[in-house]
Structure formats: structure tokens, C-alpha cells
Design a protein around this motif. Structure first.
Motif, short mmCIF file in Angstrom:
data_model
loop_
_atom_site.label_atom_id
_atom_site.label_comp_id
_atom_site.label_asym_id
_atom_site.label_seq_id
_atom_site.Cartn_x
_atom_site.Cartn_y
_atom_site.Cartn_z
N ASP A 215 74.60 143.24 -5.41
CA ASP A 215 75.62 142.28 -5.84
C ASP A 215 76.19 141.50 -4.67
O ASP A 215 76.49 140.30 -4.79
N SER A 216 76.33 142.15 -3.52
CA SER A 216 76.92 141.46 -2.36
C SER A 216 76.05 140.33 -1.87
O SER A 216 76.55 139.30 -1.41
N GLU B 178 76.80 137.51 -4.49
CA GLU B 178 78.17 137.06 -4.68
C GLU B 178 78.85 136.60 -3.39
O GLU B 178 79.77 135.79 -3.44
N GLU B 179 78.44 137.13 -2.26
CA GLU B 179 79.13 136.84 -1.02
C GLU B 179 78.46 135.77 -0.17
O GLU B 179 78.93 135.46 0.93
N PRO C 86 79.77 132.79 -10.78
CA PRO C 86 79.10 133.69 -9.85
C PRO C 86 77.59 133.49 -9.88
O PRO C 86 77.00 133.30 -10.93
N HIS C 87 76.97 133.52 -8.71
CA HIS C 87 75.52 133.43 -8.53
C HIS C 87 74.99 132.02 -8.81
O HIS C 87 73.79 131.86 -8.92
N ASN D 85 75.22 135.68 -16.14
CA ASN D 85 76.42 134.92 -16.48
C ASN D 85 76.11 133.57 -17.13
O ASN D 85 77.01 132.84 -17.50
#
Length: 369
Positions: free
Chosen positions: A41-42, A45-46, A270-271, A347
Motif C-alpha cells: 500500500d505504501s 499511496e505515498e 488514491p492510486h 477505488n
């Protein structure tokens, strides 16, 4: 060692890997327990840009040592052979028993191939519109990817850019009359533009003066009556155009109602920082033999176009065909494309649709050698 090999190709990986490939790699690395869910996820997302995602991913795997690096290299070789070639990672040869059956005339369950004759494909890409708000950033990447892919599958490609509805109709009509189709064993037609229910839009489209091409006309021009040269030959139709009005991240909507309302952009989800959305609404009730038709989404949903890398549909088609076209028939290839969307777009909803398939046999792009 694997870590040294992965470190050697780090720069090329960061420069060339696509967002869909990053997502698939993350899923595979999670499955093989190289990365955990938080690390996966990082990465997404980051890191706002594609390059940052790629850089973080490869550096994260490098820290896992030779075991993790070996698993990533093996995933790349299995799932992304063309990327391996571009990076200088030598993919293993395809095992003979995994190749498609020889589509010879003696097997009437498989369309016969003619390896010596030219194959033909038509690509129409609309990027620049009379109304500049409708311009499709990233469409040039789709065109380049599809042309390169089809040429690698032995097709001679006829390309057109920025056509009106009438010009699209003329291009399809002229393609159907090409004398080379008599020797060809199959044909592709790929149209990428804005769209509405049952039509793609020409570059002069306005609300006051609609400029459209009816999708059913593809079937009319390539039918047995109008195009006897393609009798009993597979005709593969791919359409990237709008199918709904739902919004998403960094939106460039191909749905005219949304664009006219001034909803061309939205806050990034997100993404999806680099992605633009295209909405693709097409439906057919035409019943012609030997067609298979792939739309980029289901009714009432959008499809996504990355402003740098092109639409997700074309990216996944490129990825799947490069990896599996020597093994799978066309319907299995399309199924694998559809599966790419099954878990990657958490999403943002998009699912390509295989419609009006009237193939009576299996069609392989390559014979067994």
C-alpha cells in the motif's frame, strides 16, 4: 547474484515500467510474501508519480536480499517478457508443450492461419478536438502502443488520426475494400475516441452539431455481404470510448454530459494521481459471424486514461498479448485482459466487456512452430 542483476536494471525499470505493471508486480510480490500488505500500500499511496512508485518498489525489493530479488526477476520473466527484453533480463524460452496447437486445416476447431500472407489492422485515434476541452491527453501513447503491438503480431497497420464521424466511416469502408484482405487470415479494427451510447465521436463534435460514427457500421462494412474477402475469418474489434458518467480521479471525461457541465477535473483519488478517466458506452445487437468485440467497460461506468501512459485498457492489452499471444487464443487473451481489472482498480470501477462474440472456432495469433 539476483540482487546485482536487479540493481543493474534499476534505472531502466524506473524509466519504463507502467503503473498497471507496478500494480501487478505488487500483487504478485505480496502473494509470494516478498512484501507485506503495508509495504504494498505504501508504494501506491505515498508516491505521487509513476517513476516514484517504480523507484520505491525496486528499492524495497533490493532491501529484501537475493531471495526477494530472485522472486521479482522470475515474476518479470513470467508475466512481463517484453519488459525483460527491454531491461536486458533474458526471459526463458517458451516451453514447446505450452504453445498453442498447430492451427492447421485438418483441425476444424481452430481458424487456419496463413503465415506467408499479410495481415491487416486499422487503428483510428482521435486526440485533438474542435472543442479543446475534449482533447484526449495520452491518446498518442495508446496509438503508439497498439501499432507496435499489432506489428509484433504480424499485422500491417493502417493508421488514421483526428477524424470526423464521416471520415471514420470512410476509413472503415476503404479498409473493408483493401485487396490484401483476400489473402489475410484475420483483421483488427481499433477505434479510440470519446463516445456515447452506440457511437464514437468525431473531432468536430459539439452539442449543437453532433459529429458521430455509429459503431454498428463496422459490422455492416465488414459483413459477409460487404466484405466477402473476410468470409469465415476472425474480425477483432476493440473500442476505447465512453460508457457512463461516474466520476473518478483527475478526470478527463469522455462522457459529453459530464464535460459540458464543466466536470472535467476532480480531486485525485488514491492510486490515481496521474490518471485521466474516459467513459465508454457502446452496445451492439448485430449478429455477424466470426466477430469478437471488446469494449473498455460495462454500461454506466468509466474507463481510465493515464495522461502519460495512455488508457488502462490498451496498456493491459499490450501487456497480456506480449506475454501470452503465443499460447492463448483471442478469447482467452481478452479474458486475461478483463482479469487485470478485477483486483487492480480498487477505488475506480472499470471492467471491459466482450460483446457479440460470434467466433465459431478458436483463433490463435501464432501457430505452433
Amino acid at each position: 547474484m539476483a540482487a546485482d542483476e536487479l540493481r543493474r536494471v534499476r534505472k531502466g525499470f524506473v524509466e519504463n515500467v507502467t503503473v498497471p505493471q507496478i500494480r501487478q508486480l505488487l500483487d504478485d510480490l505480496r502473494t509470494q510474501e516478498v512484501l507485506n500488505e503495508e509495504e504494498k500500500d505504501s508504494v501506491l499511496e505515498e508516491n505521487p508519480s509513476r517513476a516514484d512508485k517504480a523507484r520505491t518498489l525496486i528499492d524495497m525489493v533490493l532491501k529484501k536480499g537475493n531471495v526477494g530479488c530472485t522472486k521479482m526477476i522470475n515474476i518479470l520473466k513470467k508475466e512481463h517478457p517484453q519488459t525483460c527484453l527491454a531491461l536486458g533480463l533474458n526471459a526463458p524460452p517458451v516451453v514447446q508443450r505450452d504453445l498453442a496447437p498447430n492451427p492447421g486445416a485438418e483441425d476444424d476447431s481452430i481458424y487456419p492461419l496463413n503465415e506467408e500472407a499479410p495481415r491487416l489492422a486499422l487503428i483510428i485515434t482521435n486526440k485533438t478536438f474542435k472543442n479543446a476541452r475534449l482533447n484526449r491527453s495520452g491518446a498518442e501513447k495508446d496509438e503508439a502502443n497498439m501499432e507496435a503491438l499489432l506489428r509484433s503480431q504480424r499485422y500491417e497497420v493502417v493508421t488514421h488520426k483526428d477524424l470526423t464521424g464521416k471520415q471514420i466511416e470512410k476509413a472503415v469502408s476503404e479498409f473493408s475494400k483493401d485487396q490484401r484482405l483476400k489473402q489475410a487470415d484475420s483483421a483488427f479494427v481499433v477505434i479510440m475516441s470519446h463516445g456515447k451510447m452506440g457511437a464514437v465521436l468525431g473531432v468536430n463534435w459539439t452539442e449543437e452539431e453532433p459529429d458521430e460514427f455509429l459503431i454498428d457500421n463496422i459490422f455492416k462494412y465488414l459483413s459477409t455481404e460487404s466484405c466477402p474477402a473476410l468470409l469465415n475469418k476472425p474480425k477483432i474489434i476493440i473500442i476505447q470510448a465512453c460508457r457512463g458518467a461516474k466520476s473518478g480521479a483527475v478526470i478527463v471525461s469522455d462522457n459529453i454530459a459530464s464535460d459540458s457541465a464543466g466536470g472535467a477535473e476532480a480531486q485525485p483519488a488514491p492510486h490515481a494521481v496521474e490518471e485521466c478517466l474516459e467513459e465508454d458506452t457502446l452496445h451492439f445487437a448485430h449478429q455477424e459471424k466470426d466477430f469478437v468485440y471488446l469494449l473498455s467497460s460495462t454500461p454506466d461506468t468509466v474507463s481510465y486514461r493515464d495522461t502519460r501512459q495512455g488508457s488502462l485498457l490498451i496498456q493491459y492489452i499490450d501487456q497480456v498479448f506480449q506475454a501470452s499471444s503465443r499460447v492463448d487464443d483471442i478469447e482467452e487473451l481478452f479474458r486475461k485482459v478483463m482479469r487485470c481489472f478485477e483486483s487492480k482498480l480498487t477505488n475506480k470501477k472499470q471492467m471491459p466487456t466482450k460483446d457479440r462474440c460470434t467466433l465459431t472456432r478458436r483463433f490463435y495469433l501464432f501457430p505452433r512452430h
